[in-house]
Design a protein around this motif. Structure first.
Motif, PDB file in Angstrom:
ATOM      1  N   HIS A   1     -27.111 -50.387   0.951  1.00  0.00           N
ATOM      2  CA  HIS A   1     -27.761 -49.272   1.823  1.00  0.00           C
ATOM      3  C   HIS A   1     -29.052 -49.274   2.168  1.00  0.00           C
ATOM      4  O   HIS A   1     -29.722 -48.745   3.137  1.00  0.00           O
ATOM      5  CB  HIS A   1     -27.044 -47.982   1.478  1.00  0.00           C
ATOM      6  CG  HIS A   1     -25.516 -47.992   1.670  1.00  0.00           C
ATOM      7  ND1 HIS A   1     -24.874 -47.609   2.770  1.00  0.00           N
ATOM      8  CD2 HIS A   1     -24.665 -48.172   0.756  1.00  0.00           C
ATOM      9  CE1 HIS A   1     -23.738 -47.840   2.570  1.00  0.00           C
ATOM     10  NE2 HIS A   1     -23.463 -47.832   1.293  1.00  0.00           N
ATOM     11  N   VAL A   2     -29.643 -49.338   0.993  1.00  0.00           N
ATOM     12  CA  VAL A   2     -31.319 -49.455   0.999  1.00  0.00           C
ATOM     13  C   VAL A   2     -31.764 -50.457   1.713  1.00  0.00           C
ATOM     14  O   VAL A   2     -32.775 -50.303   2.595  1.00  0.00           O
ATOM     15  CB  VAL A   2     -31.805 -49.299  -0.514  1.00  0.00           C
ATOM     16  CG1 VAL A   2     -33.224 -49.490  -0.575  1.00  0.00           C
ATOM     17  CG2 VAL A   2     -31.246 -47.899  -1.245  1.00  0.00           C
ATOM     18  N   GLN A   3     -31.154 -51.635   1.295  1.00  0.00           N
ATOM     19  CA  GLN A   3     -31.624 -52.837   2.241  1.00  0.00           C
ATOM     20  C   GLN A   3     -31.714 -52.591   3.961  1.00  0.00           C
ATOM     21  O   GLN A   3     -32.544 -53.159   4.504  1.00  0.00           O
ATOM     22  CB  GLN A   3     -30.996 -54.009   1.770  1.00  0.00           C
ATOM     23  CG  GLN A   3     -31.506 -55.318   2.395  1.00  0.00           C
ATOM     24  CD  GLN A   3     -32.897 -55.673   1.842  1.00  0.00           C
ATOM     25  OE1 GLN A   3     -33.286 -55.257   0.469  1.00  0.00           O
ATOM     26  NE2 GLN A   3     -33.843 -56.105   2.770  1.00  0.00           N
ATOM     27  N   GLN A   4     -30.633 -51.848   4.218  1.00  0.00           N
ATOM     28  CA  GLN A   4     -30.533 -51.621   5.535  1.00  0.00           C
ATOM     29  C   GLN A   4     -32.007 -50.990   6.031  1.00  0.00           C
ATOM     30  O   GLN A   4     -32.186 -51.084   7.199  1.00  0.00           O
ATOM     31  CB  GLN A   4     -29.343 -50.816   5.889  1.00  0.00           C
ATOM     32  CG  GLN A   4     -28.085 -51.494   5.888  1.00  0.00           C
ATOM     33  CD  GLN A   4     -26.743 -50.684   6.432  1.00  0.00           C
ATOM     34  OE1 GLN A   4     -26.937 -50.238   7.564  1.00  0.00           O
ATOM     35  NE2 GLN A   4     -25.893 -50.724   5.444  1.00  0.00           N
ATOM     36  N   CYS A   5     -32.378 -50.086   5.436  1.00  0.00           N
ATOM     37  CA  CYS A   5     -33.565 -49.271   5.836  1.00  0.00           C
ATOM     38  C   CYS A   5     -34.648 -50.250   6.065  1.00  0.00           C
ATOM     39  O   CYS A   5     -35.397 -50.220   6.869  1.00  0.00           O
ATOM     40  CB  CYS A   5     -33.822 -48.249   4.818  1.00  0.00           C
ATOM     41  SG  CYS A   5     -32.521 -46.916   4.584  1.00  0.00           S
ATOM     42  N   THR A   6     -34.789 -51.290   4.971  1.00  0.00           N
ATOM     43  CA  THR A   6     -35.916 -52.149   5.190  1.00  0.00           C
ATOM     44  C   THR A   6     -35.745 -53.065   6.403  1.00  0.00           C
ATOM     45  O   THR A   6     -36.724 -53.340   6.987  1.00  0.00           O
ATOM     46  CB  THR A   6     -36.006 -52.931   3.879  1.00  0.00           C
ATOM     47  OG1 THR A   6     -36.241 -52.063   2.641  1.00  0.00           O
ATOM     48  CG2 THR A   6     -37.125 -53.950   3.778  1.00  0.00           C
ATOM     49  N   ASP A   7     -34.480 -53.644   6.309  1.00  0.00           N
ATOM     50  CA  ASP A   7     -34.371 -54.550   7.616  1.00  0.00           C
ATOM     51  C   ASP A   7     -34.467 -53.923   8.673  1.00  0.00           C
ATOM     52  O   ASP A   7     -34.930 -54.616   9.912  1.00  0.00           O
ATOM     53  CB  ASP A   7     -32.763 -55.072   7.508  1.00  0.00           C
ATOM     54  CG  ASP A   7     -32.508 -56.254   6.201  1.00  0.00           C
ATOM     55  OD1 ASP A   7     -33.582 -56.386   5.442  1.00  0.00           O
ATOM     56  OD2 ASP A   7     -31.411 -55.895   5.620  1.00  0.00           O
ATOM     57  N   ILE A   8     -34.141 -52.620   9.135  1.00  0.00           N
ATOM     58  CA  ILE A   8     -34.164 -52.071  10.398  1.00  0.00           C
ATOM     59  C   ILE A   8     -35.622 -51.429  10.705  1.00  0.00           C
ATOM     60  O   ILE A   8     -36.113 -51.605  11.898  1.00  0.00           O
ATOM     61  CB  ILE A   8     -33.251 -51.033  10.376  1.00  0.00           C
ATOM     62  CG1 ILE A   8     -31.838 -51.393  10.479  1.00  0.00           C
ATOM     63  CG2 ILE A   8     -33.329 -50.148  11.779  1.00  0.00           C
ATOM     64  CD1 ILE A   8     -30.650 -50.561  10.413  1.00  0.00           C
ATOM     65  N   TYR A   9     -36.252 -51.025   9.791  1.00  0.00           N
ATOM     66  CA  TYR A   9     -37.393 -49.983  10.108  1.00  0.00           C
ATOM     67  C   TYR A   9     -38.768 -50.733   9.542  1.00  0.00           C
ATOM     68  O   TYR A   9     -39.748 -50.492   9.807  1.00  0.00           O
ATOM     69  CB  TYR A   9     -37.430 -48.662   9.695  1.00  0.00           C
ATOM     70  CG  TYR A   9     -36.142 -47.801  10.316  1.00  0.00           C
ATOM     71  CD1 TYR A   9     -36.065 -47.563  11.718  1.00  0.00           C
ATOM     72  CD2 TYR A   9     -35.014 -47.557   9.248  1.00  0.00           C
ATOM     73  CE1 TYR A   9     -35.064 -47.056  12.042  1.00  0.00           C
ATOM     74  CE2 TYR A   9     -34.084 -47.057   9.999  1.00  0.00           C
ATOM     75  CZ  TYR A   9     -34.163 -46.797  11.266  1.00  0.00           C
ATOM     76  OH  TYR A   9     -33.021 -46.071  11.677  1.00  0.00           O
TER      77      TYR A   9
END
Length: 486
Positions: free
Chosen positions: A383-391
């Motif tokens: 879930h945390v990686q999604q934040c990095t990958d998107i923003y």
């Protein structure tokens, strides 16, 4: 022009149903609201940045009005919009309308900034999304109330705010931060405790699935484990694609691809639990007939084959009910959609905005890290990686953790210090684990709702609803009546 070209490309890649599923399990937004000729869009000139006086930029915020019941000494009801288009159906349906008829209330609904048609900025770039926060949203409410009180000549009429799910948090926080404006608040299914790793979500999913069949969660656990074993061998991908009716052939090249697929499939079951036996038909939702009893009934039916085969049948049953032709389960495509900053982009109906808020304020990441739940394969790190990958790289674990701590410090979490707030929470709903379930005094009242799901008290009454709901609505009405006398 670049945004429109990207949109056309993405429309070729994704199905429409995926835009609907992007919101995850917090407050599933129904399809685009049904038009209602009796309820017209109205527009309010709102400030862009409430916390920098030198910034004079303004924008148009959408709101709705129902003045059918109002009389001069009645209260003003303000429904708070959330992470999607404000639905005009709420102006003629729901418990708050029943209350308004009895109390002679003027009803207003204010759409949340950056959602629906309320576009404060030219696009959804990360730089512009910094104006998207619960703090700015609360300030929007305050400015709206102040101006509308003068414009409509509302004088000293008392305002009561309503909200469910994230808007339920806003209702409680508005009463907390602006007690001179909000006289009372109804905060339904409000997860006021921001939290990074919300693994308890799936704990409640497990206990809710077990209500009618104690072995139901275990069957899902066995099915999920079988699916994970199948994912270990590329030769099984064609079968998995067919079984779960994926929109594109399954590709697992990274751990994020794998986690996203497993999370996507599990979300269907999580949604059934969260909205079990609700009454959202008036919003255009099609899945209200798919309940815990239905999915556990399928999982108990050995004629469908192994637990894995029954899991497949459950998913297909849900797809048939929703009208979805296939499931989008490509992490690569998901990130492409979520990165689009155009208002016309495939995630602009709320997916990009709500993920930004979870990464910068709330967390709420429903991981599979707990051992007391039926699924696995999508840990907190995913879930945390999604934040990095998107923003971007700055949206990392340290930043997210710090942002969540600021939210708790600002609002108080479960230790909210306020008055005249009622917190109804369905005990089937996984979100009640982050809500206030025990009264904090005579005027911060928790109402645990046995057998009820997410925001169940807000929906129109019906004979098939959980037996507790009529008594809950009666209690809320009595509290508001009493508080209006103060």
């Amino acid at each position: 022009m670049a945004c429109m070209q990207l949109l056309l490309l993405l429309c070729l890649l994704v199905s429409l149903c995926n835009c609907y599923r992007m919101f995850g399990r917090f407050s599933r937004i129904p399809p685009e609201p049904q038009s209602d000729s009796a309820v017209q869009d109205q527009w309010f000139e709102q400030k862009l940045d409430h916390f920098r006086g030198a910034d004079t930029r303004v924008w148009k915020q959408r709101f709705y009005v129902n003045d059918s019941f109002t009389h001069s000494d009645g209260p003003v009801f303000l429904m708070i919009g959330g992470e999607g288009s404000a639905n005009p159906a709420w102006m003629t349906h729901g418990t708050w309308i029943t209350f308004a008829e009895k109390m002679g209330a003027l009803c207003l609904l204010l759409e949340h900034r950056f959602y629906g048609k309320s576009h404060p900025t030219k696009d959804l770039s990360v730089d512009n999304l910094r104006y998207l926060s619960s703090r700015q949203a609360l300030a929007d409410l305050a400015h709206f109330q102040t101006v509308m009180t003068e414009k409509l000549g509302l004088g000293k009429r008392k305002w009561i705010v309503f909200g469910g799910s994230y808007p339920g948090c806003l209702a409680a926080w508005y009463r907390l931060k602006f007690p001179h404006l909000a006289h009372a608040a109804v905060a339904s299914s409000a997860p006021v405790q921001a939290k990074l790793n919300f693994s308890e979500y799936l704990d409640v999913v497990q206990s809710s699935l077990a209500r009618n069949d104690s072995d139901c969660p275990n069957k899902f656990k066995v099915a999920s484990a079988t699916l994970i074993q199948l994912l270990n061998f590329v030769e099984n991908y064609e079968k998995i694609t067919s079984d779960f009716r994926l929109c594109q052939p399954l590709e697992i090249n990274t751990k994020m691809d794998r986690a996203f697929f497993l999370d996507t499939i599990a979300e269907y079951i999580m949604d059934v639990v969260q909205y079990n036996n609700d009454n959202r038909e008036f919003e255009g939702v099609k899945t209200t007939n798919i309940t815990i009893q239905v999915v556990c009934g399928i999982m108990a039916n050995e004629s469908w084959g192994s637990p894995y085969d029954r899991y497949v049948e459950v998913i297909r049953t849900i797809l048939k009910a929703t009208g979805e032709k296939c499931i989008e389960a490509s992490y690569k495509k998901y990130v492409e959609e979520m990165r689009s900053s155009c208002w016309e982009g495939p995630a602009a109906s709320g997916g990009r905005q709500w993920m930004y808020q979870t990464c910068t304020e709330f967390g709420y990441f429903q991981s599979s890290d707990s051992s007391s739940q039926p699924f696995s394969g999508f840990p907190l790190s995913y879930h945390v990686q999604q934040c990095t990958d998107i923003y971007g790289n700055e949206f990392n674990l340290a930043m997210i953790t710090g942002a969540i701590q600021q939210t708790v410090e600002n609002y108080g979490g479960l230790n909210i210090e306020s008055s005249r707030i009622v917190f109804p929470n369905g005990l089937i709903d996984p979100w009640h684990a982050l809500g206030i379930n025990t009264s904090l005094g005579t005027d911060i009242v928790a109402i645990p709702m046995q057998d009820a799901a997410h925001c169940a008290d807000m929906y129109p009454a019906r004979p098939e609803e959980p037996f507790v709901l009529p008594a809950v609505r009666k209690l809320v009405y009595e509290l508001l009546t009493k508080w209006l006398q103060l």
